[in-house]
Design a protein around this motif. Structure first.
Motif, PDB file in Angstrom:
ATOM      1  N   MET A 212       1.003  -1.338   0.137  1.00  0.00           N
ATOM      2  CA  MET A 212      -0.024  -0.184   0.040  1.00  0.00           C
ATOM      3  C   MET A 212       0.932   1.425   0.097  1.00  0.00           C
ATOM      4  SD  MET A 212      -3.157   1.331   0.738  1.00  0.00           S
ATOM      5  CE  MET A 212      -4.319   1.469   1.839  1.00  0.00           C
ATOM      6  N   LYS A 213       0.603   2.102  -0.956  1.00  0.00           N
ATOM      7  CA  LYS A 213       1.564   3.258  -0.989  1.00  0.00           C
ATOM      8  C   LYS A 213       0.338   4.471  -0.983  1.00  0.00           C
ATOM      9  CE  LYS A 213       4.305   2.058  -4.210  1.00  0.00           C
ATOM     10  NZ  LYS A 213       4.834   1.812  -5.650  1.00  0.00           N
ATOM     11  N   LYS A 214       0.539   5.702  -0.302  1.00  0.00           N
ATOM     12  CA  LYS A 214      -0.302   6.605  -0.581  1.00  0.00           C
ATOM     13  C   LYS A 214       0.585   8.159  -0.879  1.00  0.00           C
ATOM     14  CE  LYS A 214      -3.491   5.206   3.056  1.00  0.00           C
ATOM     15  NZ  LYS A 214      -4.083   5.429   4.442  1.00  0.00           N
ATOM     16  N   VAL A 215       0.087   8.761  -1.842  1.00  0.00           N
ATOM     17  CA  VAL A 215       0.914  10.033  -1.935  1.00  0.00           C
ATOM     18  C   VAL A 215      -0.108  11.205  -1.269  1.00  0.00           C
ATOM     19  CG1 VAL A 215       1.352  11.707  -3.884  1.00  0.00           C
ATOM     20  CG2 VAL A 215       1.816   9.452  -4.231  1.00  0.00           C
ATOM     21  N   VAL A 216       0.663  11.811  -0.794  1.00  0.00           N
ATOM     22  CA  VAL A 216       0.054  13.015   0.199  1.00  0.00           C
ATOM     23  C   VAL A 216       0.242  14.339  -0.179  1.00  0.00           C
ATOM     24  CG1 VAL A 216      -0.581  11.798   2.146  1.00  0.00           C
ATOM     25  CG2 VAL A 216       1.749  12.754   1.985  1.00  0.00           C
ATOM     26  N   LYS A 217      -0.482  15.366  -0.637  1.00  0.00           N
ATOM     27  CA  LYS A 217      -0.372  16.858  -0.897  1.00  0.00           C
ATOM     28  C   LYS A 217      -0.788  17.672  -0.070  1.00  0.00           C
ATOM     29  CE  LYS A 217      -1.386  20.901  -2.886  1.00  0.00           C
ATOM     30  NZ  LYS A 217      -2.782  21.509  -2.940  1.00  0.00           N
ATOM     31  N   PHE A 218       0.285  18.583   0.450  1.00  0.00           N
ATOM     32  CA  PHE A 218      -0.148  19.503   1.335  1.00  0.00           C
ATOM     33  C   PHE A 218      -0.184  20.980   0.735  1.00  0.00           C
ATOM     34  CE2 PHE A 218       0.893  16.167   3.885  1.00  0.00           C
ATOM     35  CZ  PHE A 218       0.001  15.894   4.863  1.00  0.00           C
ATOM     36  N   GLY A 219      -1.378  21.450   0.660  1.00  0.00           N
ATOM     37  CA  GLY A 219      -1.548  23.076   0.524  1.00  0.00           C
ATOM     38  C   GLY A 219      -0.789  24.124   0.976  1.00  0.00           C
ATOM     39  N   GLY A 220      -1.032  25.278   0.740  1.00  0.00           N
ATOM     40  CA  GLY A 220      -0.274  26.381   1.175  1.00  0.00           C
ATOM     41  C   GLY A 220      -0.508  26.619   2.540  1.00  0.00           C
ATOM     42  N   SER A 221      -1.794  26.549   3.112  1.00  0.00           N
ATOM     43  CA  SER A 221      -2.209  27.004   4.353  1.00  0.00           C
ATOM     44  C   SER A 221      -1.761  25.762   5.552  1.00  0.00           C
ATOM     45  CB  SER A 221      -3.553  27.235   4.502  1.00  0.00           C
ATOM     46  OG  SER A 221      -4.308  26.023   4.112  1.00  0.00           O
ATOM     47  N   SER A 222      -1.529  24.580   4.916  1.00  0.00           N
ATOM     48  CA  SER A 222      -1.029  23.491   5.731  1.00  0.00           C
ATOM     49  C   SER A 222       0.288  23.620   6.250  1.00  0.00           C
ATOM     50  CB  SER A 222      -1.406  22.227   5.094  1.00  0.00           C
ATOM     51  OG  SER A 222      -2.630  21.975   4.688  1.00  0.00           O
TER      52      SER A 222
ATOM     53  N   ALA B  71       1.233  10.347  -7.844  1.00  0.00           N
ATOM     54  CA  ALA B  71       0.337   9.166  -7.515  1.00  0.00           C
ATOM     55  C   ALA B  71       0.173   8.261  -8.645  1.00  0.00           C
ATOM     56  CB  ALA B  71      -1.073   9.631  -7.145  1.00  0.00           C
ATOM     57  N   LYS B  72       0.183   8.826 -10.027  1.00  0.00           N
ATOM     58  CA  LYS B  72       0.153   7.910 -11.072  1.00  0.00           C
ATOM     59  C   LYS B  72       1.578   7.318 -11.249  1.00  0.00           C
ATOM     60  CE  LYS B  72      -0.311   8.115 -16.350  1.00  0.00           C
ATOM     61  NZ  LYS B  72      -0.105   8.608 -17.250  1.00  0.00           N
ATOM     62  N   ALA B  73       2.669   7.734 -11.230  1.00  0.00           N
ATOM     63  CA  ALA B  73       3.823   7.304 -11.319  1.00  0.00           C
ATOM     64  C   ALA B  73       4.172   6.515 -10.473  1.00  0.00           C
ATOM     65  CB  ALA B  73       4.876   8.564 -11.389  1.00  0.00           C
ATOM     66  N   CYS B  74       3.699   6.586  -9.231  1.00  0.00           N
ATOM     67  CA  CYS B  74       4.221   5.228  -8.258  1.00  0.00           C
ATOM     68  C   CYS B  74       3.049   4.194  -8.094  1.00  0.00           C
ATOM     69  CB  CYS B  74       4.656   5.945  -6.930  1.00  0.00           C
ATOM     70  SG  CYS B  74       3.225   6.394  -6.046  1.00  0.00           S
ATOM     71  N   ARG B  75       2.063   4.317  -8.866  1.00  0.00           N
ATOM     72  CA  ARG B  75       0.824   3.456  -8.571  1.00  0.00           C
ATOM     73  C   ARG B  75       0.300   3.704  -7.366  1.00  0.00           C
ATOM     74  NH1 ARG B  75       0.191  -0.198 -12.560  1.00  0.00           N
ATOM     75  NH2 ARG B  75       1.492  -0.069 -14.594  1.00  0.00           N
ATOM     76  N   ALA B  76       0.131   4.671  -7.054  1.00  0.00           N
ATOM     77  CA  ALA B  76      -0.477   4.810  -5.444  1.00  0.00           C
ATOM     78  C   ALA B  76      -1.958   4.276  -5.295  1.00  0.00           C
ATOM     79  CB  ALA B  76      -0.584   6.480  -4.993  1.00  0.00           C
ATOM     80  N   ASP B  77      -2.121   3.693  -4.194  1.00  0.00           N
ATOM     81  CA  ASP B  77      -3.540   3.488  -3.824  1.00  0.00           C
ATOM     82  C   ASP B  77      -4.466   4.306  -3.459  1.00  0.00           C
ATOM     83  OD1 ASP B  77      -3.089   0.246  -3.484  1.00  0.00           O
ATOM     84  OD2 ASP B  77      -1.293   1.056  -2.355  1.00  0.00           O
ATOM     85  N   VAL B  78      -3.916   5.335  -2.940  1.00  0.00           N
ATOM     86  CA  VAL B  78      -4.765   6.743  -2.888  1.00  0.00           C
ATOM     87  C   VAL B  78      -3.925   7.764  -2.827  1.00  0.00           C
ATOM     88  CG1 VAL B  78      -4.818   6.165  -0.316  1.00  0.00           C
ATOM     89  CG2 VAL B  78      -6.224   7.704  -1.253  1.00  0.00           C
ATOM     90  N   TYR B  79      -4.340   9.017  -3.309  1.00  0.00           N
ATOM     91  CA  TYR B  79      -3.957  10.182  -3.565  1.00  0.00           C
ATOM     92  C   TYR B  79      -4.701  11.282  -2.614  1.00  0.00           C
ATOM     93  CZ  TYR B  79      -3.186  14.925  -5.196  1.00  0.00           C
ATOM     94  OH  TYR B  79      -2.697  16.373  -5.448  1.00  0.00           O
ATOM     95  N   GLU B  80      -3.945  11.613  -1.250  1.00  0.00           N
ATOM     96  CA  GLU B  80      -4.591  12.332  -0.284  1.00  0.00           C
ATOM     97  C   GLU B  80      -4.516  13.628  -0.657  1.00  0.00           C
ATOM     98  OE1 GLU B  80      -4.868   8.998   3.530  1.00  0.00           O
ATOM     99  OE2 GLU B  80      -3.237  10.696   3.393  1.00  0.00           O
ATOM    100  N   ASN B  81      -5.063  14.533  -0.670  1.00  0.00           N
ATOM    101  CA  ASN B  81      -5.010  15.991  -0.750  1.00  0.00           C
ATOM    102  C   ASN B  81      -5.429  16.754   0.313  1.00  0.00           C
ATOM    103  OD1 ASN B  81      -5.957  18.611  -1.885  1.00  0.00           O
ATOM    104  ND2 ASN B  81      -5.033  17.879  -3.878  1.00  0.00           N
ATOM    105  N   TRP B  82      -4.144  17.298   1.275  1.00  0.00           N
ATOM    106  CA  TRP B  82      -4.806  17.988   2.493  1.00  0.00           C
ATOM    107  C   TRP B  82      -4.653  19.316   2.272  1.00  0.00           C
ATOM    108  CZ3 TRP B  82      -5.278  14.787   7.083  1.00  0.00           C
ATOM    109  CH2 TRP B  82      -5.305  13.626   6.971  1.00  0.00           C
ATOM    110  N   THR B  83      -5.990  19.761   2.909  1.00  0.00           N
ATOM    111  CA  THR B  83      -6.099  21.437   2.812  1.00  0.00           C
ATOM    112  C   THR B  83      -6.664  22.092   4.063  1.00  0.00           C
ATOM    113  OG1 THR B  83      -7.244  23.030   1.357  1.00  0.00           O
ATOM    114  CG2 THR B  83      -8.387  20.808   1.436  1.00  0.00           C
ATOM    115  N   ASP B  84      -7.485  23.093   3.773  1.00  0.00           N
ATOM    116  CA  ASP B  84      -7.838  23.533   5.039  1.00  0.00           C
ATOM    117  C   ASP B  84      -9.427  23.560   5.207  1.00  0.00           C
ATOM    118  OD1 ASP B  84      -8.632  25.492   3.173  1.00  0.00           O
ATOM    119  OD2 ASP B  84      -7.835  26.948   4.086  1.00  0.00           O
ATOM    120  N   VAL B  85      -9.957  22.555   4.604  1.00  0.00           N
ATOM    121  CA  VAL B  85     -11.379  22.235   4.988  1.00  0.00           C
ATOM    122  C   VAL B  85     -11.442  20.773   4.965  1.00  0.00           C
ATOM    123  CG1 VAL B  85     -12.637  24.457   4.016  1.00  0.00           C
ATOM    124  CG2 VAL B  85     -11.755  22.597   2.458  1.00  0.00           C
ATOM    125  N   SER B  86     -12.717  20.391   5.817  1.00  0.00           N
ATOM    126  CA  SER B  86     -12.732  18.977   5.636  1.00  0.00           C
ATOM    127  C   SER B  86     -13.462  18.301   4.490  1.00  0.00           C
ATOM    128  CB  SER B  86     -13.646  18.535   7.026  1.00  0.00           C
ATOM    129  OG  SER B  86     -12.986  18.833   8.102  1.00  0.00           O
TER     130      SER B  86
END
Ligand code: ADP
Ligand code: ASP
Ligand code: MG
Length: 439
Positions: free
Chosen positions: A1-11, A194-209
Motif C-alpha cells: 500500500m502506497k499513499k501520495v500526500v499533497k499539502f496545500g499552502g495553508s497546511s 500518484a500515477k507514477a508510483c501507482r499509489a493506492d490513494v492520493y490524499e489532498n490535504w487542505t484547510d477544509v474537511s
C-alpha cells in the motif's frame, strides 16, 4: 500500500502547521511520497509566498530594487526553520535566487521557488529524500505537459527512492527553463506522483474537511460531500469550486486511483472521496453548487432564425475569428444568446459585433453585462423530476431574477445565469432548498 500526500499552502504556512503535517505523515507508514505547496496564508489578510515572489519578480523585471521584498520572503522560511529547529540554511539558495532575479530569469522560475524551498525544508523535517521537480516533471515548448517523459522519469526516480518530497507546481522544459502549471497547480503534481508510483490513494490535504456542497465563503457551515465522481468534481471545479485544480483528476482518473480530500487541521475527519463511479446515492438530490462572476451575454435576435440553416455557426464564427471562447449558448425560435467572459470580450466587442452583423445579418443584438453563472451539479438529478422547477421557485422566493437556465445534455448539471450582485443570494437560496429543507 502506497499513499501520495499533497499539502496545500495553508497546511505548510508556519512551524505549527509543519508539525501537524509531520504528525499526519508519521501516523501512517504508507504515506511515502509528499508534495508540498509554497507557504500560504497564516491568518486572514496574510500574503501567500507565491504572490510575494510574483511581486518581487515584477520589481526585478523593471530593474527596481527588490531587496525588501526578497527579505520578507526569506523571513517566512526562517520562521519555519527556527520554529522547527532545523539544521538547514537557505542563504546559498537565496543568493542564487537574487542573482537569477537580476538576470530576469522568468516569472515561472520566480514563482516556482516557493514550492522548491518549502520542499527542501519539509524533506529535512521529515528525513525524506528531496527530488527537485525540475528533474522529473517536463513540459513541451508550448507549455503542455510532456506526459510520456514525465511518467518515465518520475516513476524511475520514485522507484529508486522509497520516501521522498517532490515540490508541487513546477517542472522544466527540455532546455532546463522552469515552467509552472496554472495557479493551484500543486494538485496536478500530486496527481502525477500518484500515477507514477501507482499509489493506492492520493490524499489532498487542505484547510477544509473535504469538498462542501457550496463554497464555505458563501454559505455558512455547508455540509461536506462524502463521495463525488470525477465528472461531478470537474463540473464544480471548472465553475469555481477551487478546492482541487480541475486538471488534477486526469492523471489518476484512468488509473483508478481515488482522491481523498482531507483537512490538516482536523485529520480525524474522513473528508471527501473522489471516485470514478459509485452506486452510492448522494445525500441530497444535488451534489454541489459552484459559480463564477464576470460574464456577459450577447443576445441576438432574428425572425425565424431557427429555420435558417447555418445561423448558429455564423454567429459562433464571429467569436472564433476574434479568439473568444464561449461558455453557454441557449437558444430559442428567434433568439440566440452567447455567454462569454466579460474580461475577454470587452476589448474586442466592436469587432465581434461587426462580425456578427456581417456574417449572420441579425435583426438586432443587445448586450447584458455583469452576469454570473451558477452550476448546480449532481448525478442524482437525472433520476429526479422537478429539479429545475425547484431551483426556479427557490430563486423566485428569494426575489432573484433568473437570466438564463440551461440543462447540460448529460443531465449532470443545470446552469443558471443571474446578475453578479445576486450571485451569493442565489447560491444560498439553492443550497437552502436542496440541503436545509431536504424535500
Ligand atoms: P490549498 O492551498 O490547500 O490548495 P485551496 O485554497 O486551493 O487550498 O482550496 C481550499 C479552499 O477552497 C477552501 O479554503 C475554500 O475556501 C475553497 N472552496 C471553494 N469552494 C469550496 C467547496 N465547495 N468546498 C470546500 N472548499 C471550497
Ligand atoms: N503555490 C501555487 C499557488 O499559489 C501553487 C499551489 O498552491 O498549488 O498557486
Ligand atoms: Mg489549492
Amino acid at each position: 500500500m502506497k499513499k501520495v500526500v499533497k499539502f496545500g499552502g495553508s497546511s505548510l504556512a508556519s512551524p505549527e502547521q509543519f508539525e501537524k503535517v509531520g504528525k499526519i505523515i508519521k501516523s501512517d507508514p504508507h504515506r511515502v511520497y509528499v508534495v508540498p505547496s509554497a507557504p500560504g496564508k497564516r491568518f486572514d489578510g496574510d500574503e501567500k509566498v507565491t504572490d510575494m515572489l510574483y511581486g518581487a519578480y515584477a520589481l526585478a523585471k523593471k530593474k527596481k530594487s527588490f531587496t525588501k521584498e526578497l527579505n520578507a520572503i526569506k523571513a517566512r522560511y526562517q520562521e519555519i526553520i527556527d520554529g522547527l529547529k532545523l539544521k538547514v540554511s537557505l542563504s546559498g539558495e537565496f543568493d542564487k535566487i537574487k542573482e537569477d532575479f537580476e538576470k530576469t530569469c522568468g516569472e515561472d522560475y520566480a514563482a516556482s521557488r516557493g514550492e522548491y524551498l518549502n520542499g527542501i525544508l519539509l524533506a529535512a523535517y521529515l528525513g525524506y529524500e528531496f527530488i527537485d521537480a525540475a528533474t522529473v516533471i517536463f513540459f513541451h515548448k508550448n507549455g503542455d505537459l510532456n506526459v510520456e517523459k514525465t511518467q518515465k522519469c518520475l516513476s524511475e526516480a520514485l522507484n529508486n527512492t522509497p520516501k521522498a518530497v517532490v515540490p508541487g507546481f513546477y517542472g522544466a522544459m527540455s532546455d532546463g527553463t522552469i515552467h509552472t502549471f496554472s495557479r493551484g497547480g500543486s494538485d496536478i503534481t500530486g496527481s502525477l506522483v500518484a500515477k507514477a508510483c501507482r499509489a493506492d490513494v492520493y490524499e489532498n490535504w487542505t484547510d477544509v474537511s473535504g469538498f462542501m456542497v457550496a463554497d464555505p465563503r458563501v454559505v455558512k457551515n455547508p455540509k461536506s460531500i462524502e463521495t463525488i465522481t470525477y465528472r461531478e468534481l470537474r463540473e464544480l471545479a471548472y465553475m469555481g469550486a477551487t478546492v482541487l485544480h480541475e486538471e488534477a483528476i486526469f492523471p489518476v482518473r484512468k488509473e483508478g486511483i481515488p482522491i481523498n480530500i482531507r483537512n490538516t487541521n482536523a485529520p480525524e475527519d474522513e473528508g471527501t472521496w473522489i471516485v470514478e463511479g459509485t452506486v452510492q446515492k448522494s445525500k441530497y438530490v444535488i451534489t454541489g453548487i459552484a459559480g463564477k462572476k464576470g460574464f456577459c451575454a450577447i443576445n441576438i435576435e432574428k425572425d425565424r432564425m431557427n429555420s435558417e440553416i447555418g445561423f448558429g455557426r455564423k454567429v459562433l464564427q464571429a467569436f472564433e475569428e476574434n479568439e473568444i471562447s464561449f461558455e453557454h449558448v441557449p437558444s430559442g425560435i428567434d433568439t440566440m444568446t452567447v455567454f462569454v467572459h466579460q474580461s475577454e470580450f470587452v476589448e474586442k466587442e466592436q469587432r465581434v459585433l461587426a462580425a456578427i452583423h456581417k456574417l449572420a445579418r441579425p435583426d438586432s443584438i443587445d448586450l447584458e453585462t455583469d452576469l454570473a453563472l451558477i452550476a448546480v451539479v449532481g448525478r442524482g438529478m437525472k433520476d429526479t423530476r422537478g429539479t429545475a422547477g425547484r431551483i426556479f421557485s427557490a430563486l423566485a422566493h428569494a426575489n432573484l431574477n433568473v437570466k438564463m437556465i440551461d440543462q447540460g445534455s448529460s443531465e449532470l448539471n443545470i446552469i443558471i445565469g443571474v446578475k453578479n450582485d445576486d450571485f451569493e443570494d442565489a447560491i444560498r437560496a439553492i443550497y437552502t432548498i436542496f440541503v436545509d429543507t431536504q424535500i
